[in-house]
Enzyme design. Sequence first.
Site, PDB file in Angstrom:
ATOM      1  N   SER A 127       5.154 -10.974  -5.837  1.00  0.00           N
ATOM      2  CA  SER A 127       4.304  -9.800  -6.103  1.00  0.00           C
ATOM      3  C   SER A 127       3.281 -10.122  -7.176  1.00  0.00           C
ATOM      4  CB  SER A 127       5.200  -8.656  -6.583  1.00  0.00           C
ATOM      5  OG  SER A 127       4.427  -7.640  -7.168  1.00  0.00           O
ATOM      6  N   TYR A 152      12.366  -4.731 -11.851  1.00  0.00           N
ATOM      7  CA  TYR A 152      12.040  -5.172 -10.490  1.00  0.00           C
ATOM      8  C   TYR A 152      11.034  -6.331 -10.548  1.00  0.00           C
ATOM      9  CZ  TYR A 152       8.846  -5.514  -6.603  1.00  0.00           C
ATOM     10  OH  TYR A 152       8.013  -6.039  -5.645  1.00  0.00           O
ATOM     11  N   LYS A 156      11.107 -10.789  -9.698  1.00  0.00           N
ATOM     12  CA  LYS A 156      10.166 -11.640  -8.954  1.00  0.00           C
ATOM     13  C   LYS A 156       9.745 -12.842  -9.803  1.00  0.00           C
ATOM     14  CE  LYS A 156      10.068  -9.146  -5.231  1.00  0.00           C
ATOM     15  NZ  LYS A 156      10.727  -9.622  -4.010  1.00  0.00           N
TER      16      LYS A 156
HETATM   17  N1  UFG Z   1      -0.393   6.533  -7.967  1.00  0.00           N
HETATM   18  C1  UFG Z   1      -0.656   7.869  -8.211  1.00  0.00           C
HETATM   19  N2  UFG Z   1       0.219   8.795  -7.731  1.00  0.00           N
HETATM   20  C2  UFG Z   1       1.333   8.464  -7.018  1.00  0.00           C
HETATM   21  C3  UFG Z   1       1.595   7.092  -6.766  1.00  0.00           C
HETATM   22  C4  UFG Z   1       0.709   6.153  -7.262  1.00  0.00           C
HETATM   23  O1  UFG Z   1      -1.648   8.202  -8.860  1.00  0.00           O
HETATM   24  O2  UFG Z   1       2.089   9.349  -6.631  1.00  0.00           O
HETATM   25  C5  UFG Z   1      -1.337   5.537  -8.472  1.00  0.00           C
HETATM   26  C6  UFG Z   1      -0.693   4.609  -9.494  1.00  0.00           C
HETATM   27  O3  UFG Z   1      -0.748   5.174 -10.767  1.00  0.00           O
HETATM   28  C7  UFG Z   1      -1.552   3.358  -9.342  1.00  0.00           C
HETATM   29  C8  UFG Z   1      -1.965   3.370  -7.866  1.00  0.00           C
HETATM   30  O4  UFG Z   1      -1.740   4.704  -7.409  1.00  0.00           O
HETATM   31  O5  UFG Z   1      -2.700   3.494 -10.122  1.00  0.00           O
HETATM   32  C9  UFG Z   1      -1.137   2.440  -7.026  1.00  0.00           C
HETATM   33  O6  UFG Z   1       0.228   2.710  -7.273  1.00  0.00           O
HETATM   34  P1  UFG Z   1       1.394   2.150  -6.332  1.00  0.00           P
HETATM   35  O7  UFG Z   1       2.670   2.681  -6.883  1.00  0.00           O
HETATM   36  O8  UFG Z   1       1.088   2.425  -4.913  1.00  0.00           O
HETATM   37  O9  UFG Z   1       1.278   0.595  -6.519  1.00  0.00           O
HETATM   38  P2  UFG Z   1       1.430  -0.295  -7.840  1.00  0.00           P
HETATM   39  O10 UFG Z   1       0.147  -1.026  -7.983  1.00  0.00           O
HETATM   40  O11 UFG Z   1       1.909   0.464  -9.004  1.00  0.00           O
HETATM   41  O12 UFG Z   1       2.650  -1.208  -7.409  1.00  0.00           O
HETATM   42  C10 UFG Z   1       2.509  -2.219  -6.493  1.00  0.00           C
HETATM   43  C11 UFG Z   1       3.808  -2.479  -5.761  1.00  0.00           C
HETATM   44  C12 UFG Z   1       4.863  -2.982  -6.680  1.00  0.00           C
HETATM   45  C13 UFG Z   1       4.354  -4.125  -7.500  1.00  0.00           C
HETATM   46  C14 UFG Z   1       3.044  -3.785  -8.141  1.00  0.00           C
HETATM   47  C15 UFG Z   1       2.438  -4.978  -8.753  1.00  0.00           C
HETATM   48  O13 UFG Z   1       4.271  -1.311  -5.142  1.00  0.00           O
HETATM   49  O14 UFG Z   1       5.939  -3.451  -5.901  1.00  0.00           O
HETATM   50  O15 UFG Z   1       2.113  -3.322  -7.169  1.00  0.00           O
HETATM   51  O16 UFG Z   1       1.358  -4.661  -9.511  1.00  0.00           O
HETATM   52  F1  UFG Z   1       5.230  -4.441  -8.478  1.00  0.00           F
END
Ligand code: UFG
Length: 343
Positions: A127, A152, A156
């Site tokens: 990741s 988590y 990785k």
């Molecule tokens: N977000 C919201 N509301 C939500 C969910 C997400 O505003 O209900 C925002 C988050 O704050 C973030 C963006 O949408 O700014 C993306 O969030 P995600 O949770 O979809 O993805 P992340 O980038 O946080 O996480 C992903 C993977 C993880 C990994 C990570 C690495 O899901 O497994 O990237 O950076 F660890």
Amino acid sequence: MKTKIIVTGGCGYIGSHTVIELIENHFDVVIIDDLSNSTEKTLQRIQKITGVLPTFVNLDLKDENATHTIFETHKDALGVIHFAAHKAVGESVQKPLRYYKNNLYSLLNTLEAQSEHGITNFIFSSSATVYGTPDVLPITEKNETQRPFSPYGNTKKIAEEILDDYSKSNKEFSAISLRYFNPIGAHESGEIGELPNGIPNNLMPYITQTAAGIREKLLVFGNDYPTKDGTPIRDYIHVVDLAKAHVFALNRLLHKEQEKSLEFFNLGTGVGYSVLDVINSFEEVTNSKLNYEITGRREGDVAQLYAATDLAKEKLGWTAKKELNEMIISSWTWEQKYRNETN
Ligand code: UFG
């Protein structure tokens, strides 16, 4: 004779899309999955799409003896693609031991079992979280890794370190670690897609579940980041593009093209979109209004994360092809089809 490949976590979101690509590229697939975050119905759905029902073994890879037995049975396999892992960032903060135990025991047992049975090629599901909070964008594979915020994410990073040590100690062993950015979307058939357990953590399933009326409203976690509209920027990649990259990586290993016994590749599009970009595109392509509200930041989120994609292009011959709209439409098609079938 078809080349046999073992896919751990092959009933999961990225695993199942990769199994389809493997079957379509004439590999013989054995799925190992404990169904802890997936369903056996995925097997029939894979069959519906490809015409092939993959061999399935219901196994928890933490069970060392059972893992050895299964690898003995399938010792004619030429490689392993290891997806099996727990992946909920928030849950891992609450239950770190569960995450370290599951993600690392299963990795160690898989590596031991495959090596004991002479299977030397390994692809790891990593990741972009291993880059922590990067100073320079886009992120190249040369960027130093940092301790990720969540347990988590740390599994990785630790897994990559284990692979590094192991590949140095065993000259027969060849591995590729694929660092995923933000996979979204679903297979164009609408048969398989992301199916989060309970309340989704990730943006796209939260959006589609809100649009489907399962969640009341989407909370946007912060609009005070140093980005164009204040919401965080991510590199969203279509899961089918991501799945195809595994076949390119596998062929690199099978054709012995790798330059080092352990290689790392970013899998992203190289293009960053903000949370509001994704919401606006969703509203536009579905011609609907999404109920959302801006709230405070979520702990651990970084402002911007997007990939440099040159290395994957040069060495794997792979680039992501699908645009954001296609990702959104396929996610939405899957959500609707799935809800219609299960209601
Ligand atoms: N977000 C919201 N509301 C939500 C969910 C997400 O505003 O209900 C925002 C988050 O704050 C973030 C963006 O949408 O700014 C993306 O969030 P995600 O949770 O979809 O993805 P992340 O980038 O946080 O996480 C992903 C993977 C993880 C990994 C990570 C690495 O899901 O497994 O990237 O950076 F660890």
